[in-house]
Design a protein around this motif. Structure first.
Motif, PDB file in Angstrom:
ATOM      1  N   ILE A  51       0.856  -1.186   0.000  1.00 49.49           N
ATOM      2  CA  ILE A  51       0.000   0.000   0.000  1.00 49.49           C
ATOM      3  C   ILE A  51       0.894   1.239   0.000  1.00 49.49           C
ATOM      4  O   ILE A  51       2.042   1.199   0.452  1.00 49.49           O
ATOM      5  N   GLU A  54       1.012   7.150   1.803  1.00 47.51           N
ATOM      6  CA  GLU A  54      -0.089   8.011   2.239  1.00 47.51           C
ATOM      7  C   GLU A  54      -1.199   7.189   2.885  1.00 47.51           C
ATOM      8  O   GLU A  54      -1.785   7.594   3.895  1.00 47.51           O
ATOM      9  N   ASP A  55      -1.492   6.014   2.338  1.00 48.77           N
ATOM     10  CA  ASP A  55      -2.506   5.136   2.929  1.00 48.77           C
ATOM     11  C   ASP A  55      -2.081   4.648   4.310  1.00 48.77           C
ATOM     12  O   ASP A  55      -2.904   4.551   5.228  1.00 48.77           O
ATOM     13  N   ASN A  58      -2.579   7.494   6.752  1.00 46.00           N
ATOM     14  CA  ASN A  58      -4.005   7.659   7.050  1.00 46.00           C
ATOM     15  C   ASN A  58      -4.499   6.577   8.009  1.00 46.00           C
ATOM     16  O   ASN A  58      -5.258   6.862   8.932  1.00 46.00           O
ATOM     17  N   ARG A  59      -4.078   5.336   7.796  1.00 52.12           N
ATOM     18  CA  ARG A  59      -4.490   4.250   8.682  1.00 52.12           C
ATOM     19  C   ARG A  59      -3.965   4.453  10.098  1.00 52.12           C
ATOM     20  O   ARG A  59      -4.671   4.252  11.086  1.00 52.12           O
TER      21      ARG A  59
END
Length: 66
Positions: A51, A54-55, A58-59
């Motif tokens: 992934i 940025e993901d 965010n998580r």
């Protein structure tokens, strides 16, 4: 005064020996789960199941939202 581990054991209705055994067992279980998670992650990465950074950010941020 009792050593801290004996105080903790008594407060939890255990003797010091059982507290130590339970604590070591938990530590080994946690280590096993950690190693398993790392191995799973490595296998996913080897398959290209990644992934974006940025993901990930965010998580992680969602984990700390109130």
């Amino acid at each position: 005064a009792l050593p801290i581990f004996q105080q903790v054991a008594l407060a939890n209705g255990k003797d010091a020996e059982q507290l130590v055994k339970d604590t070591v067992a938990r530590m080994l279980e946690n280590r096993t789960r950690f190693v398993s998670g790392v191995e799973k992650g490595i296998a996913q990465a080897d398959r290209g199941e990644l992934i974006d950074h940025e993901d990930v950010v965010n998580r992680v941020n969602r984990l700390f939202e109130p």
